[in-house]
Write an enzyme that holds these catalytic residues in place. Structure first.
Site, PDB file in Angstrom:
ATOM      1  N   GLU A  30      30.423  41.381  42.586  1.00 58.69           N
ATOM      2  CA  GLU A  30      31.458  41.544  43.602  1.00 58.69           C
ATOM      3  C   GLU A  30      31.021  42.587  44.605  1.00 58.69           C
ATOM      4  O   GLU A  30      30.570  43.670  44.228  1.00 58.69           O
ATOM      5  CB  GLU A  30      32.770  41.964  42.939  1.00 58.69           C
ATOM      6  CG  GLU A  30      33.898  42.222  43.886  1.00 58.69           C
ATOM      7  CD  GLU A  30      35.184  42.603  43.173  1.00 58.69           C
ATOM      8  OE1 GLU A  30      35.956  43.388  43.748  1.00 58.69           O
ATOM      9  OE2 GLU A  30      35.412  42.135  42.034  1.00 58.69           O
ATOM     10  N   GLU A  35      38.603  47.141  51.852  1.00 51.83           N
ATOM     11  CA  GLU A  35      39.944  47.196  51.293  1.00 51.83           C
ATOM     12  C   GLU A  35      40.639  48.259  52.143  1.00 51.83           C
ATOM     13  O   GLU A  35      40.496  49.442  51.888  1.00 51.83           O
ATOM     14  CB  GLU A  35      39.932  47.586  49.808  1.00 51.83           C
ATOM     15  CG  GLU A  35      39.368  46.522  48.908  1.00 51.83           C
ATOM     16  CD  GLU A  35      39.402  46.907  47.434  1.00 51.83           C
ATOM     17  OE1 GLU A  35      39.586  46.007  46.610  1.00 51.83           O
ATOM     18  OE2 GLU A  35      39.237  48.109  47.122  1.00 51.83           O
TER      19      GLU A  35
END
Length: 171
Positions: A30, A35
């Site tokens: 990942e 974010e």
């Protein structure tokens, strides 16, 4: 490979994300390009959130997780960059990642290097591009959005203008 996307975040207490992933909880690669939370609701939240490009990685093999961050504050962009210090919800920002090799990723923000990561374990899986908007009742995410924010379409929508991806090919 290199990928980038032009994004304007929702202005609610939630993570607006653009990331790459493949696998499951026990075996995955990942790369979280962003974010971003432009409007955290908790007192504990870092006051830097409206400018922080949260970038990180996870390499999980047989349930063992390797993780590290490569965050960047957009107020540290160069003086000539017109998006320096502009909050994620106020304008579109171009965020990207150059996945250089199985261990190294350089993140980019509005055309400039913005944080990087180096893994100990190699990335071994091809990854998929994902955009999403999520939250949970945690101070590290920034807390939950107000119900009025969720019902306000002028605040509750993350906008993705475009995405581009390049892959290096052998000659």
């Amino acid at each position: 490979m290199y990928t980038e996307s032009r994004i304007k975040t929702a202005h609610i207490s939630a993570y607006n994300t653009f990331w790459l992933n493949n696998g499951d909880i026990n075996n995955r690669d990942e790369i979280d390009i962003i974010e971003n939370n432009s409007n955290p609701s908790t007192d504990y939240s870092n006051p830097e959130y409206p400018w922080t490009m949260h970038s990180q990685y996870f390499v999980v093999k047989d349930g063992v997780t390797e993780r590290n961050k490569g965050n960047f504050d957009n107020r540290n962009l160069s003086e000539g960059n017109t998006l320096k210090g502009v909050k994620w919800n106020e304008e579109y920002h171009v965020v990207g990642a150059w996945w250089k090799d199985e261990h190294n990723v350089q993140f980019y923000l509005n055309g400039e290097p913005a944080g990087k990561i180096t893994t100990k374990q190699p990335f071994t899986l091809e990854q998929h591009l994902i955009w999403d908007l999520w939250t949970q009742d945690s101070s590290w995410v920034g807390g939950l959005p107000a119900k009025s924010d969720l019902l306000d379409d002028s605040r509750n929508t993350m906008r993705v203008d475009w995405v581009r991806t390049w892959r290096l090919e052998s000659k």
